[in-house]
Design a protein around this motif. Structure first.
Motif, PDB file in Angstrom:
ATOM      1  N   ILE A  53      -9.396   5.009  -6.093  1.00  0.00           N
ATOM      2  CA  ILE A  53     -10.467   5.013  -5.101  1.00  0.00           C
ATOM      3  C   ILE A  53      -9.480   4.846  -3.594  1.00  0.00           C
ATOM      4  O   ILE A  53      -8.550   4.516  -3.282  1.00  0.00           O
ATOM      5  N   THR A  54     -10.622   5.008  -2.515  1.00  0.00           N
ATOM      6  CA  THR A  54     -10.199   4.684  -0.911  1.00  0.00           C
ATOM      7  C   THR A  54     -10.616   3.546  -0.570  1.00  0.00           C
ATOM      8  O   THR A  54     -11.750   3.403  -0.743  1.00  0.00           O
ATOM      9  N   ILE A  55      -9.844   2.810  -0.024  1.00  0.00           N
ATOM     10  CA  ILE A  55     -10.076   1.483   0.551  1.00  0.00           C
ATOM     11  C   ILE A  55     -10.011   1.262   2.030  1.00  0.00           C
ATOM     12  O   ILE A  55      -8.878   1.862   2.755  1.00  0.00           O
ATOM     13  N   ASP A  56     -10.812   0.855   2.841  1.00  0.00           N
ATOM     14  CA  ASP A  56     -10.716   1.001   4.322  1.00  0.00           C
ATOM     15  C   ASP A  56      -9.958  -0.133   4.822  1.00  0.00           C
ATOM     16  O   ASP A  56     -10.345  -0.732   5.503  1.00  0.00           O
ATOM     17  N   ARG A  57      -8.627  -0.173   4.416  1.00  0.00           N
ATOM     18  CA  ARG A  57      -7.601  -1.316   4.688  1.00  0.00           C
ATOM     19  C   ARG A  57      -6.475  -0.488   4.589  1.00  0.00           C
ATOM     20  O   ARG A  57      -6.464   0.445   3.648  1.00  0.00           O
ATOM     21  N   PRO A 119       5.034  -1.397   0.323  1.00  0.00           N
ATOM     22  CA  PRO A 119       3.787  -1.589  -0.340  1.00  0.00           C
ATOM     23  C   PRO A 119       3.085  -0.351  -0.995  1.00  0.00           C
ATOM     24  O   PRO A 119       2.119  -0.193  -0.897  1.00  0.00           O
ATOM     25  N   HIS A 120       3.981   0.284  -1.721  1.00  0.00           N
ATOM     26  CA  HIS A 120       3.814   1.684  -2.175  1.00  0.00           C
ATOM     27  C   HIS A 120       3.438   1.621  -3.709  1.00  0.00           C
ATOM     28  O   HIS A 120       2.596   2.522  -4.043  1.00  0.00           O
ATOM     29  N   THR A 121       4.297   0.702  -4.495  1.00  0.00           N
ATOM     30  CA  THR A 121       4.244   0.667  -6.079  1.00  0.00           C
ATOM     31  C   THR A 121       4.125  -0.649  -6.574  1.00  0.00           C
ATOM     32  O   THR A 121       4.841  -1.398  -6.021  1.00  0.00           O
ATOM     33  N   GLY A 145      -4.305   4.112   8.021  1.00  0.00           N
ATOM     34  CA  GLY A 145      -5.248   3.102   8.136  1.00  0.00           C
ATOM     35  C   GLY A 145      -6.309   2.601   7.102  1.00  0.00           C
ATOM     36  O   GLY A 145      -6.561   1.783   6.864  1.00  0.00           O
ATOM     37  N   LYS A 146      -6.044   3.881   6.197  1.00  0.00           N
ATOM     38  CA  LYS A 146      -6.913   3.444   5.030  1.00  0.00           C
ATOM     39  C   LYS A 146      -5.848   3.723   3.864  1.00  0.00           C
ATOM     40  O   LYS A 146      -4.724   4.267   4.052  1.00  0.00           O
ATOM     41  N   CYS A 147      -6.389   3.421   2.590  1.00  0.00           N
ATOM     42  CA  CYS A 147      -5.349   3.397   1.521  1.00  0.00           C
ATOM     43  C   CYS A 147      -5.956   3.991   0.429  1.00  0.00           C
ATOM     44  O   CYS A 147      -7.224   3.702  -0.201  1.00  0.00           O
ATOM     45  N   ARG A 148      -5.308   5.089  -0.497  1.00  0.00           N
ATOM     46  CA  ARG A 148      -5.821   5.699  -1.498  1.00  0.00           C
ATOM     47  C   ARG A 148      -5.274   4.968  -2.803  1.00  0.00           C
ATOM     48  O   ARG A 148      -3.723   5.082  -2.648  1.00  0.00           O
ATOM     49  N   LEU A 149      -5.679   4.096  -3.449  1.00  0.00           N
ATOM     50  CA  LEU A 149      -5.067   3.404  -4.373  1.00  0.00           C
ATOM     51  C   LEU A 149      -5.267   4.058  -6.038  1.00  0.00           C
ATOM     52  O   LEU A 149      -6.736   4.366  -6.183  1.00  0.00           O
ATOM     53  N   LYS A 150      -4.361   4.346  -6.664  1.00  0.00           N
ATOM     54  CA  LYS A 150      -4.539   4.845  -8.238  1.00  0.00           C
ATOM     55  C   LYS A 150      -4.003   3.602  -9.016  1.00  0.00           C
ATOM     56  O   LYS A 150      -2.865   3.171  -8.868  1.00  0.00           O
ATOM     57  N   TRP A 151      -4.918   3.434  -9.947  1.00  0.00           N
ATOM     58  CA  TRP A 151      -4.577   2.588 -11.093  1.00  0.00           C
ATOM     59  C   TRP A 151      -4.218   3.282 -12.368  1.00  0.00           C
ATOM     60  O   TRP A 151      -5.114   3.763 -12.889  1.00  0.00           O
ATOM     61  N   THR A 152      -3.194   2.975 -12.875  1.00  0.00           N
ATOM     62  CA  THR A 152      -2.958   3.706 -14.380  1.00  0.00           C
ATOM     63  C   THR A 152      -2.567   2.916 -15.227  1.00  0.00           C
ATOM     64  O   THR A 152      -1.833   1.691 -14.962  1.00  0.00           O
ATOM     65  N   VAL A 153      -2.999   3.011 -16.327  1.00  0.00           N
ATOM     66  CA  VAL A 153      -2.579   1.982 -17.693  1.00  0.00           C
ATOM     67  C   VAL A 153      -2.218   3.065 -18.775  1.00  0.00           C
ATOM     68  O   VAL A 153      -2.878   4.114 -18.910  1.00  0.00           O
TER      69      VAL A 153
END
Length: 199
Positions: A53-57, A119-121, A145-153
């Motif tokens: 997801i992309t977060i505007d922070r 703040p990368h991993t 200025g935005k963050c592309r966050l990937k969550w893996t399980v």
């Protein structure tokens, strides 16, 4: 007498026919069972599910929030669905935080957070009483200025080898919950200050 003999012979033939059907059905069931078991042993004994997801922070803000276990209830759908489930932080040592899941006051699992490359991993190990250990990984990409966050399980399947079959559906089973979690996280993070840092 002859009629009785005919009736007795007909009943005997019917019983014999039914027994043959049952034997054949049992044989087919055994063959199918062996086939399914054999197929399961050929499947991977691990699984991996990812959502993004992309977060505007900026990544620093997102990282500060997801690495703070005391704030997970604000966006964690699992805790929202089970009010009796709480996350209790035990200790923080350097870049590692240990916590435990409590259900009605009783321990139901553990989670360990390792800040590998802020703040990368961000890496976590999750253990529960019902499943094998799971590895969670958050990767954060700076998009100006935005963050592309990937969550893996990822982890090993339980109940080997039949668990390998169910693991094929893990993406379908758990994927929607991770999507819900990321959506809630996005709303929560974007409602916070843009320059927030971890205390």
């Amino acid at each position: 007498m002859q009629v009785k003999r005919l009736q007795s012979s007909s009943a005997s033939e019917s019983e014999s026919f039914m027994l043959q059907l049952l034997r054949r059905a049992a044989l087919i069931f055994v063959i199918l069972g062996v086939g399914v078991f054999g197929l399961a042993t050929l499947l991977p004994d691990t699984f991996e599910v990812s959502r993004e997801i992309t977060i505007d922070r900026p990544p620093e803000t997102v990282y500060a929030i997801i690495s703070d276990l005391t704030r997970w209830r604000s966006w964690d759908p699992w805790q929202a669905r089970e009010p009796a489930l709480t996350l209790s932080v035990l200790k923080t040592t350097g870049t590692t935080t240990d916590a435990r899941w409590l259900r009605q006051g009783l321990e139901d699992g553990k989670i360990s957070v390792r800040q590998t490359q802020r703040p990368h991993t961000l890496n976590m190990t999750l253990e529960t009483s019902r499943e094998p250990p799971r590895e969670l990984e958050f990767t954060l990409q700076n998009l100006g200025g935005k963050c592309r966050l990937k969550w893996t399980v990822k982890g090993k399947n339980g109940l080997y080898p039949l668990g390998n079959i169910f693991a094929l559906q893990m993406n379908k089973y758990v994927g929607p919950t991770y999507e819900e979690a990321l959506s809630k996280l996005k709303v929560y993070v974007e409602s916070q200050g843009a320059t927030e840092t971890r205390q």
